[in-house]
Design an enzyme around this catalytic site. Structure first.
Site, PDB file in Angstrom:
ATOM      1  N   ARG B  37     -58.730 114.299 -78.326  1.00 16.39           N
ATOM      2  CA  ARG B  37     -57.743 115.127 -77.636  1.00 16.39           C
ATOM      3  C   ARG B  37     -57.313 116.358 -78.432  1.00 16.39           C
ATOM      4  O   ARG B  37     -57.157 117.424 -77.861  1.00 16.39           O
ATOM      5  CB  ARG B  37     -56.549 114.290 -77.178  1.00 16.39           C
ATOM      6  CG  ARG B  37     -55.705 113.709 -78.282  1.00 16.39           C
ATOM      7  CD  ARG B  37     -54.889 112.568 -77.740  1.00 16.39           C
ATOM      8  NE  ARG B  37     -55.755 111.439 -77.419  1.00 16.39           N
ATOM      9  CZ  ARG B  37     -55.521 110.571 -76.462  1.00 16.39           C
ATOM     10  NH1 ARG B  37     -54.469 110.680 -75.702  1.00 16.39           N
ATOM     11  NH2 ARG B  37     -56.354 109.578 -76.261  1.00 16.39           N
ATOM     12  N   THR B  38     -57.167 116.220 -79.732  1.00 13.09           N
ATOM     13  CA  THR B  38     -56.730 117.383 -80.508  1.00 13.09           C
ATOM     14  C   THR B  38     -57.786 118.482 -80.463  1.00 13.09           C
ATOM     15  O   THR B  38     -57.491 119.644 -80.197  1.00 13.09           O
ATOM     16  CB  THR B  38     -56.426 116.984 -81.965  1.00 13.09           C
ATOM     17  OG1 THR B  38     -55.479 115.929 -81.971  1.00 13.09           O
ATOM     18  CG2 THR B  38     -55.852 118.150 -82.745  1.00 13.09           C
ATOM     19  N   LYS B  65     -67.171 114.260-100.645  1.00  8.26           N
ATOM     20  CA  LYS B  65     -66.751 114.906 -99.407  1.00  8.26           C
ATOM     21  C   LYS B  65     -66.116 116.245 -99.720  1.00  8.26           C
ATOM     22  O   LYS B  65     -66.264 117.204 -99.003  1.00  8.26           O
ATOM     23  CB  LYS B  65     -65.712 114.048 -98.690  1.00  8.26           C
ATOM     24  CG  LYS B  65     -66.273 112.802 -98.081  1.00  8.26           C
ATOM     25  CD  LYS B  65     -65.112 111.954 -97.588  1.00  8.26           C
ATOM     26  CE  LYS B  65     -65.535 110.516 -97.427  1.00  8.26           C
ATOM     27  NZ  LYS B  65     -64.398 109.613 -97.508  1.00  8.26           N
ATOM     28  N   ARG B  87     -59.049 119.567 -89.335  1.00  8.93           N
ATOM     29  CA  ARG B  87     -58.598 118.186 -89.496  1.00  8.93           C
ATOM     30  C   ARG B  87     -59.404 117.549 -90.611  1.00  8.93           C
ATOM     31  O   ARG B  87     -60.623 117.750 -90.714  1.00  8.93           O
ATOM     32  CB  ARG B  87     -58.787 117.391 -88.208  1.00  8.93           C
ATOM     33  CG  ARG B  87     -58.632 115.884 -88.463  1.00  8.93           C
ATOM     34  CD  ARG B  87     -58.546 115.081 -87.216  1.00  8.93           C
ATOM     35  NE  ARG B  87     -57.302 115.352 -86.530  1.00  8.93           N
ATOM     36  CZ  ARG B  87     -56.891 114.652 -85.466  1.00  8.93           C
ATOM     37  NH1 ARG B  87     -57.641 113.668 -85.006  1.00  8.93           N
ATOM     38  NH2 ARG B  87     -55.760 114.935 -84.878  1.00  8.93           N
ATOM     39  N   HIS B 115     -49.196 116.234 -89.087  1.00  6.04           N
ATOM     40  CA  HIS B 115     -49.904 116.619 -87.877  1.00  6.04           C
ATOM     41  C   HIS B 115     -48.915 117.461 -87.072  1.00  6.04           C
ATOM     42  O   HIS B 115     -48.347 117.005 -86.086  1.00  6.04           O
ATOM     43  CB  HIS B 115     -50.339 115.363 -87.112  1.00  6.04           C
ATOM     44  CG  HIS B 115     -51.301 115.636 -85.990  1.00  6.04           C
ATOM     45  ND1 HIS B 115     -51.649 116.921 -85.602  1.00  6.04           N
ATOM     46  CD2 HIS B 115     -51.973 114.797 -85.170  1.00  6.04           C
ATOM     47  CE1 HIS B 115     -52.509 116.826 -84.590  1.00  6.04           C
ATOM     48  NE2 HIS B 115     -52.717 115.559 -84.306  1.00  6.04           N
TER      49      HIS B 115
END
Lengths: 434, 297
Positions: B37-38, B65, B87, B115
């Site tokens: 959804r974001t 990462k 994100r 968030h």
């Protein structure tokens, strides 16, 4: 080794072992101190004695740093024995104990000999190997403690890894009594601390980072002290950071147990707020704690609960630190800031000068059974001439260490090493800086 | 920002939704962590404002990462995007990335930290329903420990004058949670008493190291929102959830789908409007030189 005599004149002689603090001179011959005192006058010496004018600055035993991670063998891009030794010399350190967490781990006689030999061949200061307590620091099987000690290991520790199993720790402490060996243990209960990246508390809650509870330190220390009681061994709790844990040491010492405690400068110079906006250079073990804990470390140095201050020098390359906080490696380099950060406690009136110097010289020497760490006839000529007062700013670009991971860049400090002498030979001399 | 979002809610309900305020602007949605959804709502928001939107989902290996993070940031920066929506699974990672790029950066969620656009859309949803934020009693329930949504909401709601309660078992609360300016409850019924808003959080099992609750069955029994527990809240209390929901774990299906009480789908609608407002606000502050510089100069 030359038998030449050198006279250090016009010095403020500071010997924490004897409590000496007097203006005078010190005479070395070859690699030994032969005489010192206020009456030693330069006029009595013939021309073949080299005279070194200390210009009124402090002359103390060279510093002994009990906790240094050098990355040789295995990660020479982060630090070698040679580069670490240059940094040490510039910081006034004449002897350092290399932690066994290299690749491979220092857990065999040949490896202990390798470190000692690399130290002798490449380092400008004395390198003493610490050997692992358990093979591969896996926490499963004891190493050959006795043979490793004979080969030159001065202390036994799994370095950054605490020995999790109480059964194994008991055996290690117990077996070590046979040869009166020193076991050093980081006080952190690993399963409680697992996954944690900073001190557990309000700041961690706000930053959304997993915490290492202060209790993890207390529990491990309490456990080890119980085991010490059973075994009558010799334990050095490396780098304590919390009020609770220091109280535990205080009580254990009062009961007469052979426990000593260490502290690292980051735990008395910084608190958890210095992490700020996820500064990975401030990610370290023991983690930066709350302000009351920081003050407790200072108090514990002042009252003698803490015996040793050591740098916990842990070099990391930029790739290990330029990461999101949770992924970055732990560690701060500290050889070149050990002396000025420690002197802060003198300058702000928290701890007397000789007491601080004891934590950096005769106390670690006593634990490691070294001849050095004192100014006395017959002792090794491992010396430090330092300026107590001159203010300067820490500049990471000037670090001799290969690594730059220190959160002190720009910090205003006072005092630094002017001349470092190992075995009678000057291995570092500070150039006049603008 | 909420006022501007209100206007976009109306626009989004109209047939002709296209605007031109982000014309010529490039927006990259850079998602190091999965999101439906974001990401979708940022994409829609950018497109409706006339911007060019690119989605990048970076599959992350388990090691190193962060190298990917900084390298990706530098690579993307060289392509001159105007806005980045990021994100990442690690707290603080978005801020780290923002240091390495020259464009505007919106935090689309970082680890367990923040968030912010979720908190804004929650505020918009509440304000449209209740007419205000000030003085409302809001309960945030469930996995607070791992929740960036909770942290951003605590921050926003406190700033706007609402009172916040956290309801969770102690194992799912951060240490010293009460110092975040909230009241802490471990009992759903007590905590829900007289609240205006019930915000449920997802049990983030993917972030669990070890067991924080004995079982999902036990968790639902004590902390799952059902009609019985909801009965303690005000009669007109609203039910919210940032999604995706674990039905039968933190929320009963019947409650989640109760059209009189649940505003969960409205939250999704508000998400697009709020993100349009965010993008536009940031774009207004972008320097224009990047566009006037001819390529290759």
């Amino acid at each position: 080794m030359s038998r030449r005599r050198k006279l250090y004149t016009n010095a403020r002689l500071l010997d924490p072992a004897s409590g000496l603090d007097v203006k005078g001179a010190l005479l070395t011959e070859g690699d030994k101190i032969v005489d010192l005192g206020p009456k030693l006058a330069s006029g009595n010496f013939a021309g073949d004695t080299e005279q070194i004018d200390c210009q009124g600055h402090c002359l103390s035993p060279g510093l002994i740093d009990m906790h240094v991670w050098l990355r040789e063998p295995g990660a020479e891009h982060q630090e070698t024995i040679a580069t670490g030794a240059r940094a040490a010399a510039a910081g006034g350190v004449t002897t350092m104990v290399a932690m066994p967490n290299t690749e491979p781990v220092i857990d065999e006689v040949a490896l202990v000999e390798f470190i000692a030999r690399r130290g002798a061949d490449t380092a400008v200061v004395r390198i003493l190997p610490a050997a692992a307590v358990t093979k591969g620091t896996k926490g499963e099987e004891l190493t050959e403690l006795g043979l490793l000690a004979q080969a030159g290991a001065v202390a036994f520790t799994d370095g950054e890894k605490p020995i999790a199993s109480p059964r194994l720790m008991r055996r290690a402490l117990s077996y070590a009594t046979t040869f009166d060996l020193l076991v050093m243990q980081p006080a952190e209960e690993p399963s409680l601390a697992k996954g944690g990246v900073m001190n557990e508390g309000e700041v961690a809650a706000r930053l959304g980072l997993a915490g290492i509870p202060a209790m993890a330190e207390t529990i491990m220390l309490e456990r080890d002290i119980r085991l010490l009681e059973m075994t009558n061994g010799r334990l050095h709790a490396a780098h304590l950071s919390t009020q609770d844990a220091l109280d535990v040491v205080r009580r254990a010492k009062a009961r007469g147990l052979k426990i000593t405690a260490g502290a690292a400068p980051h735990n008395f110079a910084l608190n958890e707020l210095d992490i700020g906006d996820y500064r990975t250079f401030a990610k370290v073990k023991p983690p930066l704690r709350v302000e009351t804990d920081r003050k407790a470390v200072v108090d514990a140095i002042a009252d003698g609960t803490v015996d040793v201050i050591s740098s916990a020098h842990a070099p990391q390359d930029p790739e290990s630190k330029r990461l999101p906080f949770a992924q970055a490696e732990f560690g701060i380099i500290g050889l070149e800031t050990l002396l000025p950060l420690t002197l802060e406690l003198y300058h702000n009136g928290s701890v007397p000068l000789l007491k601080l110097l004891a934590c950096l010289t005769c106390n670690p020497a006593r634990l490691l059974k070294l001849e050095s760490g004192r100014l006395a006839p017959g002792a090794p000529a491992d010396l430090l001439v330092f300026d107590l007062d001159t203010p300067w700013r820490v500049d990471e670009k000037k670090f001799r260490s290969k690594a730059k991971n220190a959160p002190y860049d720009g910090r205003r400090v006072q005092g630094h090493a002017l001349r470092t002498v190992v075995g009678g030979e000057t291995v570092f001399q500070r150039k006049r800086e603008s | 920002m909420l006022d501007q979002s209100d206007r976009y809610v109306d626009l989004n309900r109209a047939v002709e939704k296209k605007q031109s305020s982000l014309r010529g602007r490039t927006i990259i949605n850079l998602f190091f962590e999965n999101s439906t959804r974001t990401r979708t709502s940022f994409e829609l928001a950018g497109k409706r404002l006339g911007g060019d939107v690119i989605n990048m989902s970076v599959a992350t290996s388990s090691v190193k990462k962060g190298e990917t993070l900084i390298d990706t940031a530098i690579t993307l920066n060289a392509m001159h995007p105007d806005l980045l929506v990021v994100r990442h699974q690690d707290s603080g990672a978005v801020a780290l990335l923002a240091q390495k790029v020259g464009c505007g950066v919106i935090n689309g969620g970082d680890g367990s930290h923040e968030h912010p656009t979720q908190a804004l859309l929650d505020a918009l949803t509440i304000r449209r329903r209740k007419g205000r934020l000030e003085g409302l009693l809001v309960a945030i329930c469930g996995d607070i420990l791992h929740s960036r949504v909770a942290r951003s909401n605590i921050h926003l709601l406190n700033t706007m004058g609402a009172r916040v309660r956290l309801i969770a078992p102690p194992t799912l609360l951060p240490a010293y949670a009460e110092r975040l300016g909230v009241e802490v409850y471990h009992d759903m019924r007590k905590g829900l008493t007289d609240v205006d808003i019930v915000m449920m959080l997802r049990l983030q099992m993917e972030r669990f190291h070890g067991s924080f609750v004995p079982s999902t069955r036990e968790y639902f029994h004590f902390y799952g929102l059902d009609h019985e527990k909801l009965g303690f809240a005000k009669p007109d209390a609203l039910i919210m959830h940032p999604g995706p929901m674990n039905r039968g774990i933190e929320i009963d299906t019947e409650v989640a789908d109760d059209i009189h009480r649940s505003v969960i789908h409205e939250q999704v609608e508000m998400g697009v409007a709020v993100r349009m407002a965010c993008l536009e606000l940031l774009a207004q502050h972008l320097p224009n030189w990047r566009h006037s510089t001819p390529a290759g100069s």
